[in-house]
Write an enzyme that holds these catalytic residues in place. Structure first.
Site, PDB file in Angstrom:
ATOM      1  N   ARG A 149     -22.032 -10.097  10.579  1.00  0.00           N
ATOM      2  CA  ARG A 149     -22.923 -10.398  11.390  1.00  0.00           C
ATOM      3  C   ARG A 149     -24.181  -9.726  11.076  1.00  0.00           C
ATOM      4  O   ARG A 149     -24.126  -8.671  10.679  1.00  0.00           O
ATOM      5  CB  ARG A 149     -22.341  -9.871  12.815  1.00  0.00           C
ATOM      6  CG  ARG A 149     -20.762 -10.745  13.668  1.00  0.00           C
ATOM      7  CD  ARG A 149     -20.561 -10.062  14.643  1.00  0.00           C
ATOM      8  NE  ARG A 149     -19.502 -10.724  15.437  1.00  0.00           N
ATOM      9  CZ  ARG A 149     -18.447 -10.058  15.787  1.00  0.00           C
ATOM     10  NH1 ARG A 149     -18.205  -9.866  15.397  1.00  0.00           N
ATOM     11  NH2 ARG A 149     -17.656 -11.402  16.023  1.00  0.00           N
ATOM     12  N   LYS A 173     -18.091  -6.476  17.293  1.00  0.00           N
ATOM     13  CA  LYS A 173     -18.205  -6.129  18.803  1.00  0.00           C
ATOM     14  C   LYS A 173     -16.663  -5.136  19.302  1.00  0.00           C
ATOM     15  O   LYS A 173     -16.548  -4.927  18.669  1.00  0.00           O
ATOM     16  CB  LYS A 173     -17.721  -7.782  19.241  1.00  0.00           C
ATOM     17  CG  LYS A 173     -19.038  -8.662  18.632  1.00  0.00           C
ATOM     18  CD  LYS A 173     -19.721 -10.045  19.251  1.00  0.00           C
ATOM     19  CE  LYS A 173     -20.553 -11.114  19.438  1.00  0.00           C
ATOM     20  NZ  LYS A 173     -20.369 -12.376  20.149  1.00  0.00           N
ATOM     21  N   HIS A 242     -27.624 -15.774  11.232  1.00  0.00           N
ATOM     22  CA  HIS A 242     -26.640 -16.437  12.202  1.00  0.00           C
ATOM     23  C   HIS A 242     -26.369 -18.046  11.801  1.00  0.00           C
ATOM     24  O   HIS A 242     -25.311 -18.478  11.161  1.00  0.00           O
ATOM     25  CB  HIS A 242     -26.699 -16.839  13.452  1.00  0.00           C
ATOM     26  CG  HIS A 242     -25.298 -16.566  14.210  1.00  0.00           C
ATOM     27  ND1 HIS A 242     -24.611 -15.424  14.779  1.00  0.00           N
ATOM     28  CD2 HIS A 242     -24.343 -17.209  15.172  1.00  0.00           C
ATOM     29  CE1 HIS A 242     -23.388 -15.569  15.201  1.00  0.00           C
ATOM     30  NE2 HIS A 242     -23.083 -16.359  15.551  1.00  0.00           N
ATOM     31  N   ARG A 245     -24.163 -17.056   8.027  1.00  0.00           N
ATOM     32  CA  ARG A 245     -23.102 -16.919   9.557  1.00  0.00           C
ATOM     33  C   ARG A 245     -22.195 -17.910   9.097  1.00  0.00           C
ATOM     34  O   ARG A 245     -20.429 -18.574   8.450  1.00  0.00           O
ATOM     35  CB  ARG A 245     -22.999 -15.969  10.452  1.00  0.00           C
ATOM     36  CG  ARG A 245     -21.805 -15.585  10.598  1.00  0.00           C
ATOM     37  CD  ARG A 245     -21.217 -15.001  11.702  1.00  0.00           C
ATOM     38  NE  ARG A 245     -20.619 -14.831  12.935  1.00  0.00           N
ATOM     39  CZ  ARG A 245     -19.407 -13.646  12.980  1.00  0.00           C
ATOM     40  NH1 ARG A 245     -19.278 -13.200  12.113  1.00  0.00           N
ATOM     41  NH2 ARG A 245     -18.560 -13.401  13.901  1.00  0.00           N
ATOM     42  N   HIS A 268     -13.264 -13.278  15.003  1.00  0.00           N
ATOM     43  CA  HIS A 268     -13.155 -13.658  16.180  1.00  0.00           C
ATOM     44  C   HIS A 268     -12.381 -13.058  17.183  1.00  0.00           C
ATOM     45  O   HIS A 268     -11.148 -12.826  16.560  1.00  0.00           O
ATOM     46  CB  HIS A 268     -13.648 -15.652  15.912  1.00  0.00           C
ATOM     47  CG  HIS A 268     -13.974 -15.394  15.918  1.00  0.00           C
ATOM     48  ND1 HIS A 268     -14.340 -16.955  15.503  1.00  0.00           N
ATOM     49  CD2 HIS A 268     -16.095 -15.280  15.389  1.00  0.00           C
ATOM     50  CE1 HIS A 268     -15.976 -17.469  15.389  1.00  0.00           C
ATOM     51  NE2 HIS A 268     -16.971 -16.048  15.424  1.00  0.00           N
ATOM     52  N   TYR A 277     -16.059 -24.458  13.751  1.00  0.00           N
ATOM     53  CA  TYR A 277     -16.408 -25.066  12.931  1.00  0.00           C
ATOM     54  C   TYR A 277     -15.484 -26.041  11.839  1.00  0.00           C
ATOM     55  O   TYR A 277     -15.646 -27.222  11.170  1.00  0.00           O
ATOM     56  CB  TYR A 277     -16.053 -23.922  11.827  1.00  0.00           C
ATOM     57  CG  TYR A 277     -17.178 -22.684  11.887  1.00  0.00           C
ATOM     58  CD1 TYR A 277     -18.723 -22.898  11.970  1.00  0.00           C
ATOM     59  CD2 TYR A 277     -16.553 -22.123  13.095  1.00  0.00           C
ATOM     60  CE1 TYR A 277     -19.238 -21.530  11.988  1.00  0.00           C
ATOM     61  CE2 TYR A 277     -17.274 -20.454  13.171  1.00  0.00           C
ATOM     62  CZ  TYR A 277     -18.633 -20.762  13.127  1.00  0.00           C
ATOM     63  OH  TYR A 277     -20.146 -19.624  13.324  1.00  0.00           O
TER      64      TYR A 277
END
Length: 297
Positions: A149, A173, A242, A245, A268, A277
């Site tokens: 990220r 995160k 992004h 990514r 994730h 994806y």
């Protein structure tokens, strides 16, 4: 029972919930739009007498006018909030919005660059022999090689790079840390960049990626570099970190990486987030099928 007014709810948002003026104004616009709709439908209707069918008719009229599902759901949310408030204050005896479901939002497939485009961009002949170019190529290769990220890349310190094990320690995160492996190409690029950085920049920070003044790069600086260089090979409207990514994840799945592995690499928390994806790679298969199969028209 007191007559309900939109202004009562807006005062509640502003003075009791401390919502911003912009937010209150947005609620006001959405609620007045619905009020105008049901008044035009039947002049006798009021907030107290509106039922679920009227709300559904309003939503359908918005969709007919070309409003997106996201926009309709936002306006429906405003009406729901008003009725929850009105019910709690005794302005109404029932909540007609409670039973109304909003339209499903169509999932937008992530944009990504083709492998050919990435190969062209990362060709060393595409880059000048300057510190800022060596740094930019390394940043782009890092995004593409690891799926990191933007915030994680900016937060990297030299101590987070383990050349012996060829892995990075990143903080994602919720301050969750994970380890990302990297290959020989990125290892060599990082070594070349860091040697160039240490020779030319007076360090004032422990960050991996430094400006010419020796301080940690910020998010806007990285975005600007990525946007500039992706425009050299791609016509995508979005040319952001992004997108790189997304490009990493799509390339991994196209080369038969397991979705659980990709999930862990991306950091994730839910598999459903990664599954977007698989839609992208399936769409590639669909297009290839439509183009190649002799019975496909």
């Amino acid at each position: 029972m007191a007559t309900m007014k939109i202004e009562d709810f807006l005062d509640y948002l502003q003075y009791e919930r401390n919502r911003s003026e912009r937010t209150v104004r947005a609620y006001a616009d959405d609620l007045k739009s619905f009020e105008a709709f049901f008044k035009n439908l039947d002049g006798q209707l009021s907030w107290e007498s509106v039922d679920s069918d009227v709300i559904r008719d309003w939503m359908e009229s918005m969709m007919d006018k070309g409003n997106t599902a996201t926009s309709v759901n936002r306006r429906l949310s405003a009406v729901r909030s008003l009725y929850r408030f009105a019910l709690s204050r005794g302005y109404v005896s029932r909540d007609p919005a409670h039973a109304v479901s909003g339209p499903k939002c169509q999932k937008v497939l992530p944009q990504y660059l083709r492998e050919k485009e990435m190969n062209t961009l990362l060709d060393e002949q595409m880059w000048e022999d300057r510190y800022i170019d060596v740094r930019a190529r390394t940043i782009i290769l890092l995004f593409y090689s690891t799926g990191i990220r933007l915030s994680e890349l900016i937060g990297l310190d030299d101590a987070d790079v383990d050349f012996a094990e060829q892995q990075l320690k990143v903080t994602g995160k919720g301050d969750k840390q994970r380890i990302l492996p990297f290959g020989t190409e990125l290892s060599e690029a990082l070594r070349v960049y860091m040697a160039r950085r240490d020779a030319e920049v007076e360090r004032k920070d422990s960050a991996v990626f430094l400006t010419a003044k020796g301080v940690r790069m910020n998010s806007q600086q990285v975005r600007d570099e990525v946007r500039h260089h992706l425009s050299r090979v791609s016509t995508l409207k979005k040319r952001t970190p992004h997108v790189l990514r997304h490009t990493f994840a799509t390339a991994m799945l196209n080369h038969e990486a397991g979705i659980e592995s990709v999930k862990k690499l991306l950091g994730h928390s839910k598999l459903s987030t990664t599954e977007i994806y698989t839609h992208t790679t399936f769409e590639q298969l669909r297009q290839a099928y439509a183009k190649a199969h002799p019975r496909e028209t």
